[in-house]
Write a protein that holds these residues in place. Structure first.
Motif, PDB file in Angstrom:
ATOM      1  N   PRO A   1     -29.717  76.321 -87.487  1.00 22.70           N
ATOM      2  CA  PRO A   1     -29.906  75.877 -86.100  1.00 22.70           C
ATOM      3  C   PRO A   1     -30.347  76.984 -85.143  1.00 22.70           C
ATOM      4  N   SER A   2     -29.740  78.164 -85.239  1.00 18.37           N
ATOM      5  CA  SER A   2     -30.088  79.212 -84.284  1.00 18.37           C
ATOM      6  C   SER A   2     -31.541  79.642 -84.431  1.00 18.37           C
ATOM      7  N   VAL A   3     -32.081  79.541 -85.656  1.00 16.05           N
ATOM      8  CA  VAL A   3     -33.487  79.894 -85.892  1.00 16.05           C
ATOM      9  C   VAL A   3     -34.393  78.758 -85.378  1.00 16.05           C
ATOM     10  N   ALA A   4     -33.963  77.506 -85.676  1.00 21.25           N
ATOM     11  CA  ALA A   4     -34.751  76.352 -85.232  1.00 21.25           C
ATOM     12  C   ALA A   4     -34.872  76.325 -83.714  1.00 21.25           C
ATOM     13  N   LEU A   5     -33.833  76.810 -83.040  1.00 23.43           N
ATOM     14  CA  LEU A   5     -33.842  76.800 -81.572  1.00 23.43           C
ATOM     15  C   LEU A   5     -34.543  78.017 -80.982  1.00 23.43           C
ATOM     16  N   GLY A   6     -35.019  78.893 -81.855  1.00 27.34           N
ATOM     17  CA  GLY A   6     -35.744  80.068 -81.381  1.00 27.34           C
ATOM     18  C   GLY A   6     -34.848  81.167 -80.835  1.00 27.34           C
ATOM     19  N   LYS A   7     -33.542  81.082 -81.134  1.00 29.64           N
ATOM     20  CA  LYS A   7     -32.619  82.097 -80.603  1.00 29.64           C
ATOM     21  C   LYS A   7     -32.456  83.288 -81.540  1.00 29.64           C
ATOM     22  N   GLN A   8     -32.759  83.086 -82.819  1.00 28.93           N
ATOM     23  CA  GLN A   8     -32.634  84.138 -83.819  1.00 28.93           C
ATOM     24  C   GLN A   8     -33.826  84.002 -84.747  1.00 28.93           C
ATOM     25  N   ALA A   9     -34.232  85.115 -85.377  1.00 36.79           N
ATOM     26  CA  ALA A   9     -35.323  85.016 -86.340  1.00 36.79           C
ATOM     27  C   ALA A   9     -34.737  84.815 -87.734  1.00 36.79           C
ATOM     28  N   TYR A  10     -35.485  84.127 -88.584  1.00 35.79           N
ATOM     29  CA  TYR A  10     -35.065  84.036 -89.988  1.00 35.79           C
ATOM     30  C   TYR A  10     -35.219  85.432 -90.569  1.00 35.79           C
ATOM     31  N   PRO A  11     -34.169  85.972 -91.192  1.00 34.87           N
ATOM     32  CA  PRO A  11     -34.226  87.368 -91.644  1.00 34.87           C
ATOM     33  C   PRO A  11     -35.434  87.636 -92.541  1.00 34.87           C
ATOM     34  N   ALA A  12     -36.041  88.785 -92.363  1.00 36.63           N
ATOM     35  CA  ALA A  12     -37.266  89.123 -93.098  1.00 36.63           C
ATOM     36  C   ALA A  12     -36.930  89.841 -94.408  1.00 36.63           C
ATOM     37  N   GLU A  13     -37.851  89.806 -95.336  1.00 34.53           N
ATOM     38  CA  GLU A  13     -37.812  90.563 -96.599  1.00 34.53           C
ATOM     39  C   GLU A  13     -36.541  90.360 -97.398  1.00 34.53           C
ATOM     40  N   LEU A  14     -36.073  89.131 -97.418  1.00 32.55           N
ATOM     41  CA  LEU A  14     -34.823  88.864 -98.139  1.00 32.55           C
ATOM     42  C   LEU A  14     -34.985  89.062 -99.646  1.00 32.55           C
ATOM     43  N   THR A  15     -36.129  88.613-100.178  1.00 31.27           N
ATOM     44  CA  THR A  15     -36.343  88.746-101.623  1.00 31.27           C
ATOM     45  C   THR A  15     -36.223  90.201-102.052  1.00 31.27           C
ATOM     46  N   GLU A  16     -36.837  91.080-101.262  1.00 28.65           N
ATOM     47  CA  GLU A  16     -36.792  92.510-101.598  1.00 28.65           C
ATOM     48  C   GLU A  16     -35.352  93.025-101.541  1.00 28.65           C
TER      49      GLU A  16
ATOM     50  N   ASN B   1     -20.681  88.903 -96.346  1.00 32.68           N
ATOM     51  CA  ASN B   1     -22.010  89.375 -95.987  1.00 32.68           C
ATOM     52  C   ASN B   1     -22.445  88.724 -94.684  1.00 32.68           C
ATOM     53  N   THR B   2     -21.963  89.261 -93.585  1.00 33.51           N
ATOM     54  CA  THR B   2     -22.275  88.639 -92.303  1.00 33.51           C
ATOM     55  C   THR B   2     -23.388  89.375 -91.570  1.00 33.51           C
ATOM     56  N   ALA B   3     -23.787  90.527 -92.127  1.00 31.76           N
ATOM     57  CA  ALA B   3     -24.743  91.376 -91.422  1.00 31.76           C
ATOM     58  C   ALA B   3     -26.036  90.632 -91.118  1.00 31.76           C
ATOM     59  N   ASP B   4     -26.267  90.343 -89.864  1.00 31.91           N
ATOM     60  CA  ASP B   4     -27.536  89.765 -89.394  1.00 31.91           C
ATOM     61  C   ASP B   4     -27.883  88.417 -90.017  1.00 31.91           C
ATOM     62  N   LEU B   5     -26.978  87.806 -90.750  1.00 30.86           N
ATOM     63  CA  LEU B   5     -27.318  86.522 -91.356  1.00 30.86           C
ATOM     64  C   LEU B   5     -26.920  85.401 -90.396  1.00 30.86           C
ATOM     65  N   PRO B   6     -27.899  84.612 -89.956  1.00 29.60           N
ATOM     66  CA  PRO B   6     -27.543  83.494 -89.066  1.00 29.60           C
ATOM     67  C   PRO B   6     -26.577  82.539 -89.768  1.00 29.60           C
ATOM     68  N   GLN B   7     -25.602  82.033 -89.029  1.00 29.32           N
ATOM     69  CA  GLN B   7     -24.669  81.064 -89.597  1.00 29.32           C
ATOM     70  C   GLN B   7     -25.368  79.713 -89.754  1.00 29.32           C
ATOM     71  N   ARG B   8     -24.773  78.891 -90.607  1.00 31.20           N
ATOM     72  CA  ARG B   8     -25.375  77.575 -90.828  1.00 31.20           C
ATOM     73  C   ARG B   8     -24.282  76.518 -90.689  1.00 31.20           C
ATOM     74  N   PRO B   9     -23.884  76.215 -89.449  1.00 32.52           N
ATOM     75  CA  PRO B   9     -22.845  75.198 -89.254  1.00 32.52           C
ATOM     76  C   PRO B   9     -23.420  73.810 -89.496  1.00 32.52           C
ATOM     77  N   PRO B  10     -22.559  72.819 -89.747  1.00 32.98           N
ATOM     78  CA  PRO B  10     -23.055  71.452 -89.894  1.00 32.98           C
ATOM     79  C   PRO B  10     -23.604  70.936 -88.571  1.00 32.98           C
ATOM     80  N   ASN B  11     -24.436  69.912 -88.647  1.00 29.10           N
ATOM     81  CA  ASN B  11     -25.108  69.372 -87.475  1.00 29.10           C
ATOM     82  C   ASN B  11     -25.199  67.860 -87.647  1.00 29.10           C
ATOM     83  N   MET B  12     -25.351  67.142 -86.550  1.00 28.27           N
ATOM     84  CA  MET B  12     -25.643  65.714 -86.669  1.00 28.27           C
ATOM     85  C   MET B  12     -26.977  65.545 -87.404  1.00 28.27           C
ATOM     86  N   CYS B  13     -27.088  64.465 -88.166  1.00 22.91           N
ATOM     87  CA  CYS B  13     -28.286  64.224 -88.979  1.00 22.91           C
ATOM     88  C   CYS B  13     -29.504  63.935 -88.095  1.00 22.91           C
TER      89      CYS B  13
END
Lengths: 191, 582
Positions: free
Chosen positions: A103-118, B327-339
């Protein structure tokens, strides 16, 4: 035989629970003790989902002891990263390259983390990244991604090919069986 | 021996069938829901959803008074609702066996509190079994019915999320060929709990607990597993599995019955060890009783009371072992949401815009708390939204009163909300109530309820007329609207909030996930980037199908998950949302 621990991770709606059902059924048919564990309730609402599958001669806890995951089997890239700390140092990874915006990425508030595969590869050399969605679309149905990934996972496990096919026959609705068998075969081609 | 993989919940359903039960009744609640869903496959058992847990237990009691074995299931907080009949059922005892399943939720995976319902066993003086895997879930269910009849008592079977939702191998049995035929049998001294009768029955209850305690000392479900003899552990339920992982060499007293405790067995076991652990989740339930026997143990001085146990958490508490860092470093959380397409979404957007103070309730719509909807200010228990709105309105100025809106789903409204609405009408409350009617108990996975028009077994049935129901309890202003119509939703919410009298808004739209209610074909949408100005108004909906593209500074729709509800189209001032023609 020691217990083998597989952690499935992804996003609600990706078919993780069906994949863990198929995997567990294969273990049971192979004559092993097996336990699987997951949290329902929020799973259809796009939240982060995990499922634990453990098999061996005798399995006690259905939760994988922290830090003892042998294989992280993940359906989404960001979710793969989230659970890396639970892997053994020499753990293996089978992961889809699919990115689903939280959600935070979809709303434009955070970026999807880059270079995850690496980042994943730098920590765990034994990583197979599967272009699951592309392969599923080639097979002809986007919803078979989970079966494609199971095909890729099956290469890492010492079970007869026939057991996988029987489990799929039992678990997949009849009208979707043929395309799922194709998807499984395509997944096995990924090395 | 043919083994099958069953979840704890599937195993409880199977055990009920194999025990020859004739009735099963429940109100859905995570993690208990799948028990009744799985009962449906056993046609010999009359299985149904009740409007709440109290009714479910009362139905079960009636069946048991008729001489049938009956299963009643609920989540831990459901037992609070059913506590009234439970505490007197313990006095009447049973005729046919009655088993009440309480599915507790340590870690609050999907609950509003973390109460430990083993306390109910002691409080109500009812024996309680606690399985540690699916085989035990099946076996203990059958055993519970037998013990219920043998000792003339209801029996509690306690599961937890990790038992209910874990699968393990189970050997199945058969249902008995002969099942006693239910009949009417009058027994007022036992079944009519007026003070004179109940006073006598209380002595029977106390005597029963003592008999159960002595009997359980020699039963195979309370067993000692020998290890190397240096360390002793008393444990039960899922905690047993973690003990076997973390303390493989310990001697273990594994309790299958956690109330009453087998004191003689515990005393004999404890005498062998200098180091004795009690490993249990949540409250020091076993520990306090063992300590009261004068036995010193290591328990909650090291193990956590809050949260569930895991192998790692047990090892950390007992031996200081390290747990891997999250592993919380910079990883956006993914809470549940209405469909995508959830009919509740637009209502919460409008409540947010109207700056309402929302007393919330239990259901999918509790997710209206999450940003960007952010329109929920309280959430206590099933049905609480309405009473909470009444109470808070009582103490506010007339101006602030108008901000108060109770929001409740159809199933929760019929569960215990209706009583609150009667109070509102009776005592002339001025708050606004919104009933989000999607015709299904959605949060727990879409179970039928009296607004669905269908039963648990998918049979057509009467559907409660919500509008008439509200009017019948005395609500004069009842508005029924389609929540997909955003302009109407906005207008109605604002008008009714401004009204200095009680009013009810019923939003009617079926849950998107119920196929029989969604036969109409809808096309997904796309965003015409020529028209999109990047104003982000649509993002206020928090729809999972709408994502912001940082490069083009415009919104996009994921056509794979968009269901074409067109609510976003109505938030757009530039007509950028267009239908993809099929």
């Amino acid at each position: 035989m020691n217990t083998t621990n597989i952690l499935l991770a992804g996003v609600g709606g990706q078919g993780i629970l069906l994949a863990s059902e198929v995997l567990s059924e294969v273990c049971l048919m192979a004559g092993l003790d097996v336990k699987k564990n997951e949290i329902h309730g929020m799973s259809q609402r796009g939240g982060s989902v995990v499922s634990h599958v453990r098999f061996g001669e005798k399995v006690y806890s259905s939760i994988i002891p922290e830090g003892e995951v042998d294989i992280l089997f993940s359906f989404e890239l960001l979710e793969t990263c989230r659970y890396l700390p639970l892997l053994r140092k020499d753990g293996r990874i089978v992961a889809s390259n699919w990115k689903i915006a939280p959600p935070s990425v979809a709303l434009g508030k955070q970026a999807y983390p880059a270079e995850l595969t690496e980042k994943i590869r730098s920590q765990f050399a034994n990583t197979t990244i599967v272009e699951g969605l592309d392969i599923a679309l080639e097979v002809g149905n986007a919803k078979t991604v989970n079966t494609v990934l199971l095909g890729a996972l099956s290469n890492m496990l010492d079970f007869d090919h026939a057991l996988w096919l029987t489990a799929l026959e039992r678990m997949v609705p009849p009208k979707l069986l043929e395309i799922n068998l194709k998807a499984f075969a395509a997944g096995r081609e990924v090395k | 021996m043919n083994k099958v993989l069953l979840s704890g919940n599937e195993a409880i359903a199977r055990g009920t069938y194999e025990a020859g039960a004739l009735v099963a009744c429940a109100y859905p609640g995570t993690p208990s829901t799948e028990i009744l869903e799985n009962m449906v496959q056993y046609k010999e058992v009359d299985s149904s959803w009740a409007p709440n847990e109290k009714v479910a237990l009362e139905v079960g009691i009636g069946a048991c008074f008729g001489g049938a074995r009956a299963l009643v299931t609920m989540k831990h907080v459901g037992v609070n609702v059913a506590a009234d009949p439970l505490f007197t059922l313990t006095y009447t005892g049973v005729r046919g066996g009655l088993v009440l399943v309480t599915a507790d939720d340590p870690e609050l995976h999907s609950s509003q509190n973390e109460q430990d319902n083993r306390n109910y066993a002691k409080f109500a003086k009812v024996p309680m079994f606690e399985p540690a895997d699916s085989q035990e879930a099946l076996d203990y269910t059958k055993l519970s019915f037998e013990v219920s009849e043998q000792f003339d008592t209801p029996v509690l079977l306690r599961s937890t999320t990790r038992i209910s939702h874990s699968k393990s191998a189970v050997v199945l049995g058969e249902r008995p060929q002969q099942i006693p035929t239910p009949s009417l049998k009058r027994d007022p001294a036992k079944l009519v709990m007026l003070p004179g009768n109940a006073r006598r029955r209380h002595y029977d209850v106390e005597e029963r607990v003592l008999r159960l305690e002595e009997w359980s000392c020699d039963q195979p479900f309370n067993r000692i597993e020998k290890g190397k003899g240096e360390v002793g552990v008393i444990t039960s339920g899922v905690s047993y599995q973690y003990v076997k992982e973390v303390l493989p060499d310990a001697d273990v007293l594994k309790l299958g019955m956690v109330y009453p405790l087998p004191k003689r067995l515990i005393r004999d076991f404890a005498a062998n060890y200098k180091t004795l652990y009690v490993v249990e989740e949540l409250d020091p339930f076993i520990e306090e009783q063992v300590r009261a026997m004068g036995i010193d143990v290591i328990g909650k001085d090291k193990l956590p009371i809050c949260g569930e146990l895991t192998p790692g958490r047990v090892a950390k508490a007992l031996f200081g072992s390290d747990l891997p860092a999250e592993n919380t470093a910079d990883l956006p959380q993914r809470p549940p949401n209405m469909c995508p397409g959830c009919p509740h979404r637009g209502v919460f957007m409008e409540l947010n815009r109207a700056k309402a103070y929302v007393t919330g309730d239990i259901g999918c719509y509790t997710l209206g708390f999450m940003p960007p909807l952010s329109a929920m200010d309280t959430c206590v228990c099933m049905g609480a939204s309405i009473g909470n709105a009444t109470g808070i309105s009582k103490v506010l100025s007339a101006e602030e009163q108008r901000k108060v809106v109770a929001v409740i789903g159809d199933s929760t409204f019929l569960h215990t909300g209706i009583n609150g609405l009667m109070d509102m009408a009776y005592n002339k409350s001025t708050a606004t109530v919104i009933i989000l009617d999607n015709r299904i108990t959605a949060m727990t996975g879409r179970q039928e309820n009296p607004t669905s028009g269908f039963t648990l077994a998918d049979q057509p049935t009467y559907r409660v007329d919500m509008e008439q129901l509200c009017k019948a309890v005395g609500v004069e202003h009842v508005k029924v609207i389609d929540p997909y119509d955003i302009a109407l939703t906005r207008k109605t919410v604002r008008e009714e909030m401004a009204r200095a009298e009680l009013s009810v808004i019923i939003t009617t739209r079926p849950c998107m996930l119920v196929p029989r209610d969604n036969l109409e074909r809808r096309n997904p949408l796309y965003v015409d980037h020529e028209l999109c100005t990047g104003c982000k108004a649509c993002l206020r909906l928090g729809c999972p199908a709408i994502t912001w593209d940082e490069q083009s500074k415009k919104s996009n729709v994921d056509k794979i998950i968009c269901v074409g509800c067109k609510v976003c189209k109505q938030t757009c001032g530039f007509d950028a949302f267009q239908e993809i023609e099929a």
